[in-house]
Design a protein around this motif. Structure first.
Motif, PDB file in Angstrom:
ATOM      1  N   ILE A   3      -4.456   3.963  -1.025  1.00  0.00           N
ATOM      2  CA  ILE A   3      -4.146   2.700  -1.263  1.00  0.00           C
ATOM      3  C   ILE A   3      -5.359   1.875  -1.613  1.00  0.00           C
ATOM      4  O   ILE A   3      -6.020   1.361  -0.916  1.00  0.00           O
ATOM      5  CB  ILE A   3      -3.163   2.385  -0.211  1.00  0.00           C
ATOM      6  CG1 ILE A   3      -1.904   3.117  -0.015  1.00  0.00           C
ATOM      7  CG2 ILE A   3      -2.755   0.734  -0.908  1.00  0.00           C
ATOM      8  CD1 ILE A   3      -1.250   2.758   1.409  1.00  0.00           C
ATOM      9  N   TYR A   4      -5.270   1.597  -2.991  1.00  0.00           N
ATOM     10  CA  TYR A   4      -6.412   0.815  -3.264  1.00  0.00           C
ATOM     11  C   TYR A   4      -5.744  -0.743  -3.457  1.00  0.00           C
ATOM     12  O   TYR A   4      -4.548  -1.111  -3.351  1.00  0.00           O
ATOM     13  CB  TYR A   4      -6.967   1.264  -4.753  1.00  0.00           C
ATOM     14  CG  TYR A   4      -7.903   2.375  -4.634  1.00  0.00           C
ATOM     15  CD1 TYR A   4      -9.068   2.407  -4.497  1.00  0.00           C
ATOM     16  CD2 TYR A   4      -7.255   3.556  -4.767  1.00  0.00           C
ATOM     17  CE1 TYR A   4      -9.846   3.459  -4.213  1.00  0.00           C
ATOM     18  CE2 TYR A   4      -8.178   4.779  -4.636  1.00  0.00           C
ATOM     19  CZ  TYR A   4      -9.360   4.539  -4.361  1.00  0.00           C
ATOM     20  OH  TYR A   4      -9.959   5.886  -4.411  1.00  0.00           O
ATOM     21  N   PHE A   5      -6.773  -1.679  -3.730  1.00  0.00           N
ATOM     22  CA  PHE A   5      -6.244  -3.101  -3.883  1.00  0.00           C
ATOM     23  C   PHE A   5      -5.108  -3.150  -4.824  1.00  0.00           C
ATOM     24  O   PHE A   5      -4.274  -3.817  -4.802  1.00  0.00           O
ATOM     25  CB  PHE A   5      -7.537  -3.844  -4.308  1.00  0.00           C
ATOM     26  CG  PHE A   5      -7.120  -5.379  -4.361  1.00  0.00           C
ATOM     27  CD1 PHE A   5      -6.989  -6.158  -3.502  1.00  0.00           C
ATOM     28  CD2 PHE A   5      -7.460  -5.776  -5.746  1.00  0.00           C
ATOM     29  CE1 PHE A   5      -6.456  -7.475  -3.645  1.00  0.00           C
ATOM     30  CE2 PHE A   5      -7.163  -7.088  -6.275  1.00  0.00           C
ATOM     31  CZ  PHE A   5      -6.453  -8.147  -5.025  1.00  0.00           C
ATOM     32  N   TYR A 115     -13.886  -5.479  -4.648  1.00  0.00           N
ATOM     33  CA  TYR A 115     -13.115  -5.592  -3.316  1.00  0.00           C
ATOM     34  C   TYR A 115     -12.015  -6.528  -3.836  1.00  0.00           C
ATOM     35  O   TYR A 115     -12.548  -7.525  -4.416  1.00  0.00           O
ATOM     36  CB  TYR A 115     -14.012  -5.868  -2.063  1.00  0.00           C
ATOM     37  CG  TYR A 115     -14.801  -4.899  -1.661  1.00  0.00           C
ATOM     38  CD1 TYR A 115     -14.727  -3.503  -1.212  1.00  0.00           C
ATOM     39  CD2 TYR A 115     -16.334  -5.334  -1.541  1.00  0.00           C
ATOM     40  CE1 TYR A 115     -15.744  -2.625  -1.138  1.00  0.00           C
ATOM     41  CE2 TYR A 115     -17.212  -4.395  -1.313  1.00  0.00           C
ATOM     42  CZ  TYR A 115     -17.028  -3.246  -1.069  1.00  0.00           C
ATOM     43  OH  TYR A 115     -18.015  -2.227  -0.574  1.00  0.00           O
ATOM     44  N   GLY A 116     -10.873  -6.338  -3.287  1.00  0.00           N
ATOM     45  CA  GLY A 116      -9.882  -7.185  -3.009  1.00  0.00           C
ATOM     46  C   GLY A 116      -9.624  -7.647  -1.951  1.00  0.00           C
ATOM     47  O   GLY A 116      -9.842  -6.854  -0.669  1.00  0.00           O
ATOM     48  N   LYS A 117      -9.257  -8.950  -1.390  1.00  0.00           N
ATOM     49  CA  LYS A 117      -8.613  -9.225  -0.176  1.00  0.00           C
ATOM     50  C   LYS A 117      -7.039  -9.378  -0.234  1.00  0.00           C
ATOM     51  O   LYS A 117      -6.495 -10.196  -1.315  1.00  0.00           O
ATOM     52  CB  LYS A 117      -9.131 -10.664   0.289  1.00  0.00           C
ATOM     53  CG  LYS A 117      -8.791 -10.884   1.674  1.00  0.00           C
ATOM     54  CD  LYS A 117      -9.345 -12.355   2.070  1.00  0.00           C
ATOM     55  CE  LYS A 117      -9.018 -13.620   1.319  1.00  0.00           C
ATOM     56  NZ  LYS A 117      -7.677 -13.998   2.217  1.00  0.00           N
ATOM     57  N   ALA A 118      -6.550  -8.900   0.888  1.00  0.00           N
ATOM     58  CA  ALA A 118      -5.192  -9.063   0.976  1.00  0.00           C
ATOM     59  C   ALA A 118      -4.829  -9.637   2.414  1.00  0.00           C
ATOM     60  O   ALA A 118      -5.493  -9.229   3.467  1.00  0.00           O
ATOM     61  CB  ALA A 118      -4.441  -7.766   0.796  1.00  0.00           C
ATOM     62  N   ASP A 119      -3.952 -10.721   2.343  1.00  0.00           N
ATOM     63  CA  ASP A 119      -3.576 -11.334   3.646  1.00  0.00           C
ATOM     64  C   ASP A 119      -2.218 -10.424   4.072  1.00  0.00           C
ATOM     65  O   ASP A 119      -1.087 -10.595   3.195  1.00  0.00           O
ATOM     66  CB  ASP A 119      -3.200 -12.649   3.564  1.00  0.00           C
ATOM     67  CG  ASP A 119      -4.421 -13.772   3.033  1.00  0.00           C
ATOM     68  OD1 ASP A 119      -5.541 -12.982   3.177  1.00  0.00           O
ATOM     69  OD2 ASP A 119      -4.305 -14.784   2.894  1.00  0.00           O
ATOM     70  N   VAL A 120      -2.232  -9.700   5.172  1.00  0.00           N
ATOM     71  CA  VAL A 120      -1.022  -8.955   5.443  1.00  0.00           C
ATOM     72  C   VAL A 120      -0.581  -9.329   6.957  1.00  0.00           C
ATOM     73  O   VAL A 120      -1.148  -9.290   7.861  1.00  0.00           O
ATOM     74  CB  VAL A 120      -1.558  -7.426   5.358  1.00  0.00           C
ATOM     75  CG1 VAL A 120      -0.310  -6.509   5.867  1.00  0.00           C
ATOM     76  CG2 VAL A 120      -2.147  -6.880   4.172  1.00  0.00           C
ATOM     77  N   ARG A 121       0.733  -9.703   7.000  1.00  0.00           N
ATOM     78  CA  ARG A 121       1.360 -10.002   8.277  1.00  0.00           C
ATOM     79  C   ARG A 121       1.814  -8.561   8.926  1.00  0.00           C
ATOM     80  O   ARG A 121       2.233  -7.888   8.129  1.00  0.00           O
ATOM     81  CB  ARG A 121       2.599 -10.914   8.111  1.00  0.00           C
ATOM     82  CG  ARG A 121       3.170 -11.128   9.330  1.00  0.00           C
ATOM     83  CD  ARG A 121       4.611 -12.132   9.203  1.00  0.00           C
ATOM     84  NE  ARG A 121       4.464 -13.059   8.400  1.00  0.00           N
ATOM     85  CZ  ARG A 121       4.020 -14.207   8.504  1.00  0.00           C
ATOM     86  NH1 ARG A 121       3.359 -14.254   9.836  1.00  0.00           N
ATOM     87  NH2 ARG A 121       3.750 -15.269   7.853  1.00  0.00           N
ATOM     88  N   ILE A 138      -7.683  -8.600   4.995  1.00  0.00           N
ATOM     89  CA  ILE A 138      -8.295  -7.334   4.890  1.00  0.00           C
ATOM     90  C   ILE A 138      -8.869  -6.798   3.565  1.00  0.00           C
ATOM     91  O   ILE A 138      -8.056  -7.440   2.445  1.00  0.00           O
ATOM     92  CB  ILE A 138      -7.016  -6.145   5.062  1.00  0.00           C
ATOM     93  CG1 ILE A 138      -6.149  -6.334   6.581  1.00  0.00           C
ATOM     94  CG2 ILE A 138      -7.475  -4.665   4.962  1.00  0.00           C
ATOM     95  CD1 ILE A 138      -4.997  -5.513   6.567  1.00  0.00           C
ATOM     96  N   LEU A 139     -10.159  -6.397   3.535  1.00  0.00           N
ATOM     97  CA  LEU A 139     -10.721  -5.936   2.344  1.00  0.00           C
ATOM     98  C   LEU A 139     -10.325  -4.776   1.882  1.00  0.00           C
ATOM     99  O   LEU A 139     -10.451  -3.727   2.756  1.00  0.00           O
ATOM    100  CB  LEU A 139     -12.136  -6.111   2.464  1.00  0.00           C
ATOM    101  CG  LEU A 139     -12.663  -7.486   2.657  1.00  0.00           C
ATOM    102  CD1 LEU A 139     -14.160  -7.502   2.872  1.00  0.00           C
ATOM    103  CD2 LEU A 139     -12.487  -8.580   1.823  1.00  0.00           C
ATOM    104  N   PHE A 140     -10.001  -4.262   0.678  1.00  0.00           N
ATOM    105  CA  PHE A 140      -9.485  -3.030   0.178  1.00  0.00           C
ATOM    106  C   PHE A 140     -10.582  -2.909  -1.079  1.00  0.00           C
ATOM    107  O   PHE A 140     -10.853  -3.788  -1.902  1.00  0.00           O
ATOM    108  CB  PHE A 140      -8.282  -3.251  -0.500  1.00  0.00           C
ATOM    109  CG  PHE A 140      -6.979  -3.192   0.491  1.00  0.00           C
ATOM    110  CD1 PHE A 140      -6.323  -1.965   0.916  1.00  0.00           C
ATOM    111  CD2 PHE A 140      -6.690  -4.220   1.273  1.00  0.00           C
ATOM    112  CE1 PHE A 140      -5.516  -1.976   1.784  1.00  0.00           C
ATOM    113  CE2 PHE A 140      -5.426  -4.249   2.162  1.00  0.00           C
ATOM    114  CZ  PHE A 140      -4.985  -3.221   2.399  1.00  0.00           C
TER     115      PHE A 140
END
Length: 145
Positions: A3-5, A115-121, A138-140
């Motif tokens: 799973i990528y950004f 990289y991309g950043k995702a805020d994941v609850r 999280i960095l993807f």
């Protein structure tokens, strides 16, 4: 396929994993990292507001990480995290409880060319009850990097 950004969308949710907590690991973790009586001594724990032995919140968070890695991060192109926000422990985790996790992508943003950043609850659950929650930053990896 990892799973990528680019595969993440705000609102994506997933439920995964199970992890059954043992009395022995609650005591072992607590003896090393959080040796309060309600984590290490069943008799003292019975007299506490919890009414019995409970896992340290830090142990709950560590077990959540185990479920998160096994159920999601091991198949994702993650490159670490920048931390967590809003860590909360709502209910104690007890011996015999089986944990699962639910993730929800709250936000995404490009972090760099690679990289991309995702805020994941992430919500940790025992059956339908949320016992812990946090937002992982999280960095993807990006697919084309």
């Amino acid at each position: 396929m990892p799973i990528y950004f680019e595969d993440l969308s705000v609102g994506d949710t997933e439920t995964f994993g199970t992890y059954t907590v043992t009395r022995e690991e609650i005591v072992e973790f607590a003896r090393q990292y959080d040796p309060q009586p309600f984590h290490v001594d069943p008799e003292a724990a019975a007299q506490s507001p919890f009414g019995g032995l409970v896992a340290s919140g830090w142990h709950t968070t560590a077990m959540t990480m185990r479920v998160l890695v096994d159920g999601f991060l091991a198949r994702a192109a993650t490159r670490g995290a920048l931390g967590v926000d809003e860590l909360r422990w709502y209910d104690p985790v007890r011996p015999g409880d089986t944990l699962s996790a639910r993730s929800e992508v709250l936000a995404t943003e490009s972090w760099s060319d690679d990289y991309g950043k995702a805020d994941v609850r992430v919500e940790t659950r025992v059956e339908d009850d949320v016992v812990c929650s946090m937002i992982g930053l999280i960095l993807f990896a990006k697919r084309e990097s």
